[in-house]
Design a protein around this motif. Structure first.
Motif, PDB file in Angstrom:
ATOM      1  N   LEU A 114       0.824  -1.213   0.000  1.00 57.54           N
ATOM      2  CA  LEU A 114       0.000   0.000   0.000  1.00 57.54           C
ATOM      3  C   LEU A 114       0.857   1.262   0.000  1.00 57.54           C
ATOM      4  CD1 LEU A 114      -2.966  -0.867   2.400  1.00 57.54           C
ATOM      5  CD2 LEU A 114      -3.001  -0.692  -0.095  1.00 57.54           C
TER       6      LEU A 114
ATOM      7  N   ASP B  56       0.063   4.301  -2.338  1.00 56.64           N
ATOM      8  CA  ASP B  56      -0.054   5.690  -1.863  1.00 56.64           C
ATOM      9  C   ASP B  56       0.828   6.619  -2.691  1.00 56.64           C
ATOM     10  OD1 ASP B  56      -1.872   4.907   0.031  1.00 56.64           O
ATOM     11  OD2 ASP B  56      -0.410   4.803   1.674  1.00 56.64           O
TER      12      ASP B  56
ATOM     13  N   HIS C 202      -6.083 -12.937  -9.050  1.00 55.17           N
ATOM     14  CA  HIS C 202      -6.017 -13.909  -7.960  1.00 55.17           C
ATOM     15  C   HIS C 202      -6.159 -15.333  -8.473  1.00 55.17           C
ATOM     16  CE1 HIS C 202      -7.220 -16.247  -4.428  1.00 55.17           C
ATOM     17  NE2 HIS C 202      -6.746 -15.278  -3.677  1.00 55.17           N
TER      18      HIS C 202
ATOM     19  N   GLY D  39      -1.133  -8.569   0.281  1.00 52.07           N
ATOM     20  CA  GLY D  39      -2.506  -8.949   0.632  1.00 52.07           C
ATOM     21  C   GLY D  39      -3.394  -7.731   0.826  1.00 52.07           C
ATOM     22  N   GLU D  40      -2.840  -6.690   1.422  1.00 51.63           N
ATOM     23  CA  GLU D  40      -3.616  -5.462   1.645  1.00 51.63           C
ATOM     24  C   GLU D  40      -3.965  -4.791   0.318  1.00 51.63           C
ATOM     25  OE1 GLU D  40      -1.648  -3.094   4.702  1.00 51.63           O
ATOM     26  OE2 GLU D  40      -1.149  -4.918   5.790  1.00 51.63           O
TER      27      GLU D  40
ATOM     28  N   ILE E  31      -4.426  -6.408  -2.518  1.00 52.34           N
ATOM     29  CA  ILE E  31      -5.489  -7.238  -3.093  1.00 52.34           C
ATOM     30  C   ILE E  31      -6.823  -6.927  -2.408  1.00 52.34           C
ATOM     31  CG2 ILE E  31      -6.323  -9.612  -3.407  1.00 52.34           C
ATOM     32  CD1 ILE E  31      -3.359 -10.483  -3.612  1.00 52.34           C
ATOM     33  N   ALA E  32      -6.790  -6.824  -1.084  1.00 52.82           N
ATOM     34  CA  ALA E  32      -8.025  -6.562  -0.322  1.00 52.82           C
ATOM     35  C   ALA E  32      -8.673  -5.257  -0.768  1.00 52.82           C
ATOM     36  CB  ALA E  32      -7.722  -6.520   1.170  1.00 52.82           C
ATOM     37  N   LEU E  33      -7.862  -4.258  -1.096  1.00 53.11           N
ATOM     38  CA  LEU E  33      -8.388  -2.937  -1.454  1.00 53.11           C
ATOM     39  C   LEU E  33      -8.430  -2.708  -2.972  1.00 53.11           C
ATOM     40  CD1 LEU E  33      -6.782  -0.707   1.339  1.00 53.11           C
ATOM     41  CD2 LEU E  33      -9.036  -1.769   1.282  1.00 53.11           C
ATOM     42  N   ALA E  34      -8.321  -3.783  -3.736  1.00 50.72           N
ATOM     43  CA  ALA E  34      -8.331  -3.655  -5.198  1.00 50.72           C
ATOM     44  C   ALA E  34      -9.679  -3.139  -5.703  1.00 50.72           C
ATOM     45  CB  ALA E  34      -8.019  -5.004  -5.848  1.00 50.72           C
ATOM     46  N   ASP E  35      -9.633  -2.388  -6.780  1.00 51.05           N
ATOM     47  CA  ASP E  35     -10.859  -1.910  -7.428  1.00 51.05           C
ATOM     48  C   ASP E  35     -11.450  -2.987  -8.339  1.00 51.05           C
ATOM     49  OD1 ASP E  35     -10.779   0.891  -6.432  1.00 51.05           O
ATOM     50  OD2 ASP E  35      -8.866   0.873  -7.480  1.00 51.05           O
TER      51      ASP E  35
ATOM     52  N   VAL F 190     -10.963  -7.327  -9.206  1.00 52.60           N
ATOM     53  CA  VAL F 190     -10.285  -8.608  -8.980  1.00 52.60           C
ATOM     54  C   VAL F 190     -10.620  -9.537 -10.134  1.00 52.60           C
ATOM     55  CG1 VAL F 190     -10.057 -10.641  -7.504  1.00 52.60           C
ATOM     56  CG2 VAL F 190     -10.342  -8.384  -6.459  1.00 52.60           C
TER      57      VAL F 190
ATOM     58  N   VAL G 159     -10.484 -13.283 -11.123  1.00 54.87           N
ATOM     59  CA  VAL G 159     -10.269 -14.626 -10.582  1.00 54.87           C
ATOM     60  C   VAL G 159      -9.727 -15.495 -11.711  1.00 54.87           C
ATOM     61  CG1 VAL G 159     -11.368 -16.642  -9.561  1.00 54.87           C
ATOM     62  CG2 VAL G 159     -12.058 -14.347  -8.829  1.00 54.87           C
TER      63      VAL G 159
ATOM     64  N   HIS H 275     -15.036 -10.686  -2.050  1.00 56.62           N
ATOM     65  CA  HIS H 275     -14.378  -9.407  -2.320  1.00 56.62           C
ATOM     66  C   HIS H 275     -15.302  -8.426  -3.021  1.00 56.62           C
ATOM     67  CE1 HIS H 275     -11.695  -6.440  -4.141  1.00 56.62           C
ATOM     68  NE2 HIS H 275     -10.753  -6.819  -3.294  1.00 56.62           N
TER      69      HIS H 275
ATOM     70  N   SER I  88     -14.966  -4.113  -4.186  1.00 47.53           N
ATOM     71  CA  SER I  88     -14.029  -2.986  -4.209  1.00 47.53           C
ATOM     72  C   SER I  88     -14.438  -1.962  -3.151  1.00 47.53           C
ATOM     73  CB  SER I  88     -14.051  -2.321  -5.578  1.00 47.53           C
ATOM     74  OG  SER I  88     -15.318  -1.709  -5.781  1.00 47.53           O
ATOM     75  N   PRO I  89     -13.491  -1.141  -2.690  1.00 48.95           N
ATOM     76  CA  PRO I  89     -13.819  -0.078  -1.732  1.00 48.95           C
ATOM     77  C   PRO I  89     -14.955   0.808  -2.244  1.00 48.95           C
ATOM     78  CG  PRO I  89     -11.450  -0.301  -1.906  1.00 48.95           C
ATOM     79  CD  PRO I  89     -12.038  -1.201  -2.960  1.00 48.95           C
TER      80      PRO I  89
ATOM     81  N   ARG J  92      -8.141   0.464   6.406  1.00 49.39           N
ATOM     82  CA  ARG J  92      -6.703   0.253   6.666  1.00 49.39           C
ATOM     83  C   ARG J  92      -6.482  -0.336   8.049  1.00 49.39           C
ATOM     84  NH1 ARG J  92      -2.720   3.047   2.796  1.00 49.39           N
ATOM     85  NH2 ARG J  92      -4.138   3.373   1.071  1.00 49.39           N
TER      86      ARG J  92
ATOM     87  N   LEU K  14      -7.295  -3.995   8.224  1.00 49.92           N
ATOM     88  CA  LEU K  14      -6.334  -4.845   7.517  1.00 49.92           C
ATOM     89  C   LEU K  14      -5.117  -5.163   8.380  1.00 49.92           C
ATOM     90  CD1 LEU K  14      -6.464  -3.330   3.939  1.00 49.92           C
ATOM     91  CD2 LEU K  14      -7.159  -5.626   4.619  1.00 49.92           C
TER      92      LEU K  14
ATOM     93  N   GLY L   4      -5.927  -9.130   4.676  1.00 51.78           N
ATOM     94  CA  GLY L   4      -5.476  -9.135   3.292  1.00 51.78           C
ATOM     95  C   GLY L   4      -4.700 -10.397   2.955  1.00 51.78           C
ATOM     96  N   GLU L   5      -3.914 -10.877   3.900  1.00 50.25           N
ATOM     97  CA  GLU L   5      -3.134 -12.101   3.661  1.00 50.25           C
ATOM     98  C   GLU L   5      -4.055 -13.316   3.532  1.00 50.25           C
ATOM     99  OE1 GLU L   5       0.077 -12.288   6.561  1.00 50.25           O
ATOM    100  OE2 GLU L   5       0.385 -10.141   6.387  1.00 50.25           O
TER     101      GLU L   5
ATOM    102  N   ILE M 292      -7.130 -13.182   2.347  1.00 46.69           N
ATOM    103  CA  ILE M 292      -7.730 -13.056   1.013  1.00 46.69           C
ATOM    104  C   ILE M 292      -6.735 -13.510  -0.059  1.00 46.69           C
ATOM    105  CG2 ILE M 292      -8.669 -11.429  -0.697  1.00 46.69           C
ATOM    106  CD1 ILE M 292      -9.730  -9.755   1.698  1.00 46.69           C
ATOM    107  N   ALA M 293      -5.486 -13.065   0.077  1.00 49.80           N
ATOM    108  CA  ALA M 293      -4.463 -13.416  -0.916  1.00 49.80           C
ATOM    109  C   ALA M 293      -4.297 -14.934  -1.029  1.00 49.80           C
ATOM    110  CB  ALA M 293      -3.128 -12.766  -0.554  1.00 49.80           C
TER     111      ALA M 293
ATOM    112  N   VAL N  57     -16.205 -12.687  -6.337  1.00 55.23           N
ATOM    113  CA  VAL N  57     -16.208 -11.259  -6.636  1.00 55.23           C
ATOM    114  C   VAL N  57     -17.644 -10.770  -6.532  1.00 55.23           C
ATOM    115  CG1 VAL N  57     -15.736  -9.493  -8.368  1.00 55.23           C
ATOM    116  CG2 VAL N  57     -14.152 -11.406  -8.080  1.00 55.23           C
TER     117      VAL N  57
END
Lengths: 159, 159
Positions: free
Chosen positions: A69, A73, A89, A127-128, A130-134, A136, A138, B89, B91-92, B119, B122, B127-128, B130-131, B138
């Motif tokens: 991240l 950022d 993923h 992993g973070e 991936i978790a916050l991806a816009d 995904v 599969v 998952h 997206s934000p 954040r 996480l 996140g790990e 999920i990875a 999705v």
């Protein structure tokens, strides 16, 4: 897929490997990984994002290989709201099968080592990301299915 | 979906909330989160997995609310190869829209606070998880689409 669709593509792994070559470092996973690691320790966790952006001039670009991240950022400072995170993923089981079938000599060998490497690589915070991806994708099916999904996501991202 | 399909379901969040109620803790996100946190600090990061498993007697079970690989490692000791990680998952952007539309009073308000909470959550290592998931659903479309995917994955997991 991105190149074919006409977008500029930069791979962060290439930025790392070229820096390693410039320094005469052995091109093994371990040596390159060690250099990438010590550069993060010395110059900050976003150093490879900084060096990647130094090479970017295109307007619409795909950056491959984000690991944390902190890098996100840093990219966001430049691209703002236009930045989109795309995660691809596949399950550990699927990835292990593919690596075994590919059989490249620098690929890891045992299942145990595979899982150890996975955990080690997650330490940077992948992993973070991936978790916050816009988006995904599969990637459990075949190449054809993946290509179709990748084209769909690229269209959504670049409009 | 899992209950309807006849599987036992246990929610780790319920285990935490019941412990909070037993101790007379205010049922706010912050108070309960604080208790969950201090219990992890005192008894180890897998404590809520330990307390969850104490209540499990069924053979085929869905455990909701895993937050870290330490919890996964603890579950794996019991379930071994039979353990499957399923990540859902969105997206934000999608999650923020849904929370805003739901408008529950304990839901967070500003976009900035939403991203801060993401954040913070996480930090435990979600996140790990999920990875390294074996299945990723999705969840960007409607409920109907999600239900169909959930049923498909449940069939794959439980065979």
């Amino acid at each position: 897929m991105a190149s074919e669709a006409g977008y500029a593509v930069i791979r962060m792994g290439d930025v790392v490997r070229e820096e390693a070559a410039r320094r005469g470092i052995q091109p093994t996973d371990e040596e390159i990984g060690g250099m990438a690691h010590s550069e993060r320790e010395t110059h900050g966790s976003e150093i490879w994002a900084v060096r990647t952006l130094e090479r970017v001039s295109a307007d619409q670009i795909v950056i491959d290989g984000v690991r944390s991240l902190d890098e996100i950022d840093y990219f966001q400072k430049t691209f703002g709201e236009a930045l989109a995170i795309v995660a691809v993923h596949a399950s550990p089981g699927t990835r292990l099968t593919r690596i075994t079938e590919r059989g490249r000599k620098d690929d890891i060998l045992s299942e145990e080592e595979f899982h150890r490497r996975d955990r080690r690589e997650l330490k940077w915070g992948l992993g973070e990301v991936i978790a916050l991806a816009d988006y995904v994708i599969v990637n459990e099916g075949g190449l054809k299915e993946f290509h179709k999904e990748a084209r769909r996501v690229l269209r959504q991202v670049f409009g």
